[in-house]
Design an enzyme around this catalytic site. Structure first.
Site, short mmCIF file in Angstrom:
data_model
loop_
_atom_site.label_atom_id
_atom_site.label_comp_id
_atom_site.label_asym_id
_atom_site.label_seq_id
_atom_site.Cartn_x
_atom_site.Cartn_y
_atom_site.Cartn_z
N GLU A 38 -4.25 2.31 -7.20
CA GLU A 38 -4.60 3.40 -6.28
C GLU A 38 -3.72 4.60 -6.57
OE1 GLU A 38 -6.73 1.84 -2.50
OE2 GLU A 38 -4.61 2.02 -2.08
N HIS A 48 0.85 -1.20 0.00
CA HIS A 48 0.00 0.00 0.00
C HIS A 48 0.89 1.25 0.00
CE1 HIS A 48 -2.90 3.01 1.22
NE2 HIS A 48 -3.85 2.16 0.87
P1 13P Z 1 -9.69 6.27 0.63
O1 13P Z 1 -10.87 5.46 0.13
O2 13P Z 1 -9.89 6.77 2.04
O3 13P Z 1 -9.29 7.34 -0.35
O4 13P Z 1 -8.46 5.26 0.74
C1 13P Z 1 -8.16 4.46 -0.35
C2 13P Z 1 -7.17 3.46 0.10
O5 13P Z 1 -6.04 3.81 0.39
C3 13P Z 1 -7.63 2.07 0.21
O6 13P Z 1 -6.56 1.21 0.39
#
Ligand code: 13P
Length: 239
Positions: free
Chosen positions: A160, A88
């Protein structure tokens, strides 16, 4: 077709919130999609339900042993965990996790039959300087190189964009669609496997209609909005 919707609680919720959370999930969550909930390690034993599978937010690079503070893949496996979020951006940035560490974590997942959800994404700077595809290609190839086709066929990728996490800003439908095909193409041509690709970054009730339009999206990875079980269940229904 059912998609995969993953909740990442991050370091949120206290023990006193967990009873209500599980009650609300059990009351509100539909079976429209396949659901994975990734609570804090300490909450994992309380998350038992037929309605979702369990995930962890991280895993140790070590096997069981004298590694104070670590939680191993074997321990996760024996706690009924099926999925693990690996790489992550918050771990990459705040804990300086590099590709060599991420590779060891993937190895631990494959060894104990846990499905890794590998997160990749570009920074705002990368995006503004048109380096998104270069960054994604390099990250994917460096991280996945050396794994067997059999292992990689179990992998899930979460796209992401770092500039979207927690900011309320999301890419356009076209941008997400293009990046997802780009990721799928890289992995197909380099390793001859088809992987699921999720989108994560400011997923909320308000933008779910837009995300539904992304044709090649296999699911979602939700942070903030997953900390409320009713909101999370509503998002699953709307998706
Ligand atoms: P948010 O949905 O709070 O933007 O976070 C996304 C995330 O990092 C999920 O792993």
């Amino acid at each position: 077709m059912k998609k995969l919707v993953v909740a990442n609680h991050k370091a949120n919720l206290s023990m006193s919130d967990i009873g209500d959370y599980i009650f609300n999930i059990n009351t509100n969550l539909s079976d429209k999609h396949n659901i994975v909930i990734c609570p804090s390690y300490i909450h994992i034993p309380f998350f038992t339900s037929e309605k979702f599978e369990l995930g962890a937010q991280d895993v140790s690079i070590y096997d069981n042993g004298s590694y104070t503070g670590e939680v191993t893949s074997e321990q996760l496996k024996s706690s009924n965990v099926k999925y693990v979020i690996v790489g992550h951006s918050e771990r990459r940035e705040l804990f300086d996790e590099k590709e060599n560490i991420i590779k060891l974590k993937l190895k631990q997942c494959f060894k104990n039959d846990l499905i890794p959800i590998l997160c990749v994404g570009e920074t705002k700077d990368d995006k503004l300087s048109n380096r998104t595809s270069q960054v994604l290609r390099r990250t994917l190839l460096e991280t996945l190189n050396g794994f067997s086709k059999e292992d990689l066929s179990k992998l899930v990728i979460a796209y992401e964009p770092i500039w979207s996490i927690g900011t309320g800003i999301t890419p356009t439908i076209k941008e997400i669609e293009e990046i997802i095909s780009f990721i799928k193409d890289i992995i197909r041509s380099a390793y001859k496997v088809d992987v699921k690709v999720l989108y994560g970054g400011s997923v909320k009730e308000e933008n779910i209609d837009k995300l539904k339009e992304v044709g090649n999206l296999d699911g979602l990875l939700i942070g903030g909005a997953s900390n409320n079980a009713i909101t999370f269940s509503k998002i699953v229904d709307l998706f």
